[in-house]
Scaffold this motif. Structure first.
Motif: not given
Lengths: 239, 239, 239, 239, 239, 239
Positions: A44-48, B56-65, B84-87
């Motif tokens: 775990a390194e960072g917010w994500l 769940a929201v981060l999962d949603l965002l990483r999967g949205h193409r 989300a800002r990191e992603l």
């Protein structure tokens, strides 16, 4: 007394190391069981990573059926502790806050030495919401990642020593190790700088024991009320 | 311009309501697509829900193409924005902070009226870490849950009006609606109390447009650097 | 939509430059009219200038009879915004606070790079009373005066670059330009340091548009109530 | 020793009253000359008035050619003090900060009782930037305007007494009169509540004497450097 | 007017020096009597000394039967002032807070230069509880002990000059001498750095005179109520 | 393990009570010896008592020749802990900070219920300098003195219950008993309000055990360096 310790990542070897440290720090008669999340980040390194880890650790805790007296959350600066407090009827101690609590008793200001610089903000926020940020003089990164720590002992030692000196320069009188599983570093820093060095895992074990020993547990009057009954899906459909 | 809006819970009807409000608040030429997480809580109330929702929201965002210009996170007081800002490479605006930013421009102190009392702490912490807590005079709960809001219009109106008066008593000169999807309440409170009322969804849409319009996006220099490449499991094995 | 922009000093050329930047930053359909105070300092640097400027800008606003939807106060760190909020029925956005609001959305800490060191205190106070000082890591001066900026491009560039590096060293992840009319510098700093750079004028234009677009204006409930009717003399007798 | 005292408004009768109080509070051998601004508001209540007043008072000070040892700025909560410090080579003491400084020596927390509620924010900000807000328990308004104070003694007394009780309830152990020219009220509050009551004018006179007596004056090293030479127009053209 | 000045240590020569400085700083007509505690540390450096000193000074004050108008506590950063306020009916001014109060009137930030580094924390805490820490930019130690100051003029001068430069670098615009009895240093620092330098003893004398002159004394309404009648033994049995 | 516990007053019966509570709270294998100061106040209520008590307790500690592993300072809100840390090579835990440290682990905000109102300020200051004030929602007095507590059980119970309700109203989710020797009250408050109640003595015992168990002791690097060798007289001549 029986403590449950949750690693914040999926790396089993790290869980094992941390549990060994926890067991060593525990009082006679205390046993520590370590749990590794079934999902989440490998470190775990960072917010994500931290938010992913928080959900995975809460999932782990809600599914654990054996009895235990308290929980130690072994992710330094990671999210999740308030959720665990809502979920469980036993005391929950996070290693971040635990280290800071004991550090406050040992000197007027403490400093945290940690891994990557990117985690400094999370640690500062975590100390702040825990109510123990005021005496924190500095959070200093070393540039090493969590998984590096296992490998490159010599270079990490030098980097942590430099970070510790920087913290002392900023006013720290006590050092806090900003990562789980650093027993060797603790000894090195203490010896080289002649300052007390607090390991969060050890601190959390003792604080958890203290709460259990005094019959204290999380307040349900307000923020940490029991979660409402509702539908919650812990992972993608099909899981 | 195209905005992505993520609901923080799995209730599709709520996503639809929120998107309607967002679309109404948007400038001409802006389209808003709403996304509902595939997993998580059916409503987010408290830390356990919030951490589950964040993952769940981060999962949603990483999967949205599909392509989009910015993201609006539509969970008031919920976790996840830093992840989300990191992603993502586009701007991310959370409705909690957005409401506070605009409120600061309209009066010397603002107050938040929200659902259950248990969420007050989260909101306070979220405002604090966003850097906009200083002018917050009070966060007041009404005792209604998120899902109640859809049903019991009359009683909720009275409760929100009472909460708003309490916030004003505590020094608030501007009101912030501490929940998504409250368009009716916004009008009621504004009319009855003759104070500006800021809806976080509307505020976030406009702030996202502003950042996109100015060509600004999240800094990679420090806290919100890109996530490191590593193994991450987004849900229990078998998912 | 029609915005009024007030320069804080009597130098018309500066008004023209700032309006050009504002117009460039505005959404399609927004027009910006620039106003130069009829009296006051030729540049505002320090408290004496700032208080003189505040009165002159308020005098300008009270005498302006044409219609407009919002006001942008284009003096970085200068006084007056609360008075304009009392005076006018339309939203008022000051470039100091505007830059900070957007900067908070782009990184965990921001830094301001500005002209003379003597203005640092005013900027810090202005951010504080606006409620957005918490995430400010540093306000750094360059030693150049406001009027220097027009002339000595090369040396000012080097000085601003050095100041920006100092702000980053202090923890800033986002830069704020602490002076109006610095479009060239914005590009330079962004490119050299690979950090988002927020210009207060552009930020204020977009925030003013946002407030107008959402039908929000200053609260009359408390601090910013309409000024009481009374005798006020706006300048020495004989004027 | 000779002190200059500037009223913040154009009402000569008020200047006279304030000077009488100042003279009464002064040490033997100290004379106080009162000055009334040639322009500005007839009473200062709110930010618009305060900024107008600040410019008029600074104009008054820059034009005053006779010798004096220090200046007392007699507008409670009004702007301008930092500008006067830049402008003048003698010490400048504002009655707002002065009252707070002495109040801190008399009890652990102090409270301010003042005129209209709308001025509370200004007073809080003024105490904050002066560095003495920390021990302020409350700023309480009475609903009376500055000019009311001259007329309606009985009702104002009751209102100030009620406000003072509210301040005590909030933790105040010492009272500060949040307006110039209230000598009668000072005695009343002190007698009824058995608490020390600090009048800002008296406090400022004594602090100004103290600084002069010790040969101390404003620092030029930083914020309050001498104003730069430049064109400044003090009022509308034609004045 | 007659002031009582208490040294915080048992070194009579220091009392004499401090009284001389106090007398020099006093207004015409003010006499200063110095008292040396009958017990306590020969110099106060650190918390152990400070608490011992506080009790000894309170013992001294309770036993002193002659009349006086106010008390100056001449231990920089030492404990005891709140106890003296409970004990006595006359105003009590501590040199730590006194210096800070006047310094706040002379610049936007002040810095303290003091003796051993170990006393910095005490000074910071003392300024904080006195309510005047906000404008303190830095407390800098020189490494010299209190008793060294008498002997090694040249080396101490250089060290204090270096410390003062460090304070200025940290933002101080005014200097505070963090020890009693440093008249020579005050002149040196002022001359070399062209900044105002405040001596706590002189400041406290003038503030005490101000309070007495205005008829103000410690509030009994709350924290500093008269001590309850009870058995108290001031020293070991047999004393 | 062997702990030394010092009462802050000279009332032996109270020492006995407190030691009984401490012994009950201690882990198996821990013994607690209680010490009563040979001088000082018979109860500590207010700053005068507190400073007298601090010196007496430090005198007691410096004179105690038997071996022990850590010290518990059993005066709630009383001064002295930093001095004890300088003096001793073993860990020192004050019951004020101890209660707050554990309370922070049990809820988001805690409240202190204590004896006389006059002690509230001291407690707030003590929590602040210990670095744990941030999560304190309120310190509420009951109007009962320390010695009353022994006698009037019924009325004190009602008063403490009312104070606890007031603390909860102010946001406290956990209660801290702001006085030593209140075991009965702890049970009553916990049962009636269904909130965790932390007793400082019990908390301090467990924290002291934790530090000893982990081999941690006070930092000598900075504030709590060993006292310098010098002449110190612990009480009036002839003692």
């Amino acid at each position: 007394m029986h403590l449950l310790l949750t690693n914040c990542n999926t790396t089993e070897a790290m869980t094992k190391d941390i549990v060994a440290g926890a067991q060593e720090a525990a009082s006679p008669g205390t046993t520590v069981t370590g749990l590794t999340p079934a999902w989440g980040p490998e470190s775990a390194e960072g917010w994500l990573d931290s938010y992913l880890s928080a959900a995975a650790v809460l999932d782990l805790l809600r599914g654990h059926r054996e009895l235990y007296d308290a929980v130690v959350l072994a992710g330094f600066g990671e999210h999740g502790r308030e959720g665990a407090r809502e979920l469980l009827d036993v005391p929950v101690v996070d290693i971040t806050e635990a280290a800071a609590h004991l550090a406050c008793l040992l000197g007027r200001r403490y400093g945290v030495v940690t891994t990557l610089d990117r985690t400094r903000g999370q640690i500062e926020d975590s100390l702040h919401t825990a109510g123990v940020a005021r005496n924190c003089a500095a959070v200093v990164g070393t540039g090493f990642s969590v998984l590096d720590l296992a490998d490159v002992k010599e270079r990490t030692s030098a980097a942590f020593l430099a970070a510790a000196r920087q913290a002392r320069e900023a006013g720290a009188e006590v050092l806090v190790l900003g990562c789980a599983g650093m027993t060797g570093l603790q000894r090195l820093l203490g010896r080289e700088l002649d300052m007390p060095v607090v390991d969060g895992v050890a601190a959390a074990v003792r604080l958890a024991e203290s709460l259990v020993g005094l019959g204290l547990t999380t307040s349900r009057a307000g923020s940490y009320a029991k979660p409402l009954a509702k539908r919650r899906d812990w992972g993608p459909p099909g899981a």
